[in-house]
Scaffold this motif. Structure first.
Motif, mmCIF file in Angstrom:
data_model
loop_
_atom_site.group_PDB
_atom_site.id
_atom_site.type_symbol
_atom_site.label_atom_id
_atom_site.label_comp_id
_atom_site.label_asym_id
_atom_site.label_seq_id
_atom_site.Cartn_x
_atom_site.Cartn_y
_atom_site.Cartn_z
ATOM 1 N N TYR A 25 -20.906 -71.696 5.972
ATOM 2 C CA TYR A 25 -20.549 -70.557 6.522
ATOM 3 C C TYR A 25 -19.021 -70.650 7.161
ATOM 4 O O TYR A 25 -18.889 -71.528 7.881
ATOM 5 C CB TYR A 25 -21.286 -69.747 7.609
ATOM 6 C CG TYR A 25 -20.792 -68.731 8.212
ATOM 7 C CD1 TYR A 25 -20.610 -67.393 7.678
ATOM 8 C CD2 TYR A 25 -20.330 -68.649 9.757
ATOM 9 C CE1 TYR A 25 -19.857 -66.275 8.276
ATOM 10 C CE2 TYR A 25 -19.736 -67.664 10.289
ATOM 11 C CZ TYR A 25 -19.719 -66.321 9.612
ATOM 12 O OH TYR A 25 -19.186 -65.295 9.992
ATOM 13 N N ILE A 67 -30.204 -65.574 9.034
ATOM 14 C CA ILE A 67 -29.323 -65.227 8.165
ATOM 15 C C ILE A 67 -29.983 -64.794 7.066
ATOM 16 O O ILE A 67 -31.092 -65.292 6.663
ATOM 17 C CB ILE A 67 -28.314 -66.441 7.629
ATOM 18 C CG1 ILE A 67 -27.524 -67.038 8.710
ATOM 19 C CG2 ILE A 67 -27.659 -66.093 6.551
ATOM 20 C CD1 ILE A 67 -27.111 -68.396 8.521
ATOM 21 N N LEU A 101 -23.554 -63.936 9.732
ATOM 22 C CA LEU A 101 -24.652 -64.416 10.542
ATOM 23 C C LEU A 101 -25.397 -63.404 10.975
ATOM 24 O O LEU A 101 -24.828 -62.134 11.260
ATOM 25 C CB LEU A 101 -23.982 -65.066 11.666
ATOM 26 C CG LEU A 101 -23.189 -66.436 11.259
ATOM 27 C CD1 LEU A 101 -22.722 -67.139 12.621
ATOM 28 C CD2 LEU A 101 -24.098 -67.516 10.469
#
Length: 146
Positions: A25, A67, A101
């Protein structure tokens, strides 16, 4: 004695019992803090009965990080020998490229954190993990060159 896992090309092993999701991420790696073990882990776990390895990867990623907004790509298979040197478990590594997220659901994980590399306080064999992340990073670089 440490019994090292052995990696295989994707699809070489059957009876996949475990999944590991290397999670990326914003150019960082996502790790979960395990409440009881008091150390960092990758999202992952057992493939449940009636579930595919990909379904398990998606479920475990959600349960341990919250997630859902991501692309999940299968990377390679692995065989992990037990300490008895007789039994083995088969698993599959995945890469999750995360767009956003989510909210961490109630689970064995306390929090998630972002790192540039495998944290020092890692539950499993850190040497193996460093090798796994290097391999996944090289795959990412190859995809980015397209």
């Amino acid at each position: 004695m440490v019994y090292r896992k052995k990696n295989f090309f994707l699809g070489q092993l059957d009876n996949i019992e475990f999944v590991v999701v290397l999670t990326r991420y914003q150019n960082k790696w996502v790790f979960c803090w395990h409440k009881k073990r008091k150390s960092y882990e990758n999202p992952g776990g057992h493939v449940e009965q009636g579930e595919t390895a990909m379904q398990a990867a998606r479920r475990e990623l959600y349960e341990e990080t919250g997630i859902t907004d991501c692309e999940i790509i299968p990377l390679w298979d692995y065989e992990q020998p037990w300490d008895d040197e007789i039994h083995r478990n088969n698993g599959r590594f995945y890469l999750a490229i995360v767009n956003s997220l989510g909210e961490l659901p109630e689970s064995e994980m306390e929090k998630i954190e972002l790192f540039d590399e495998v944290p020092e306080n890692f539950t499993y064999d850190r040497e193996d993990a460093l090798s796994d992340f290097e391999m996944a990073s090289n795959m990412l670089k190859a995809w980015e060159r397209k």
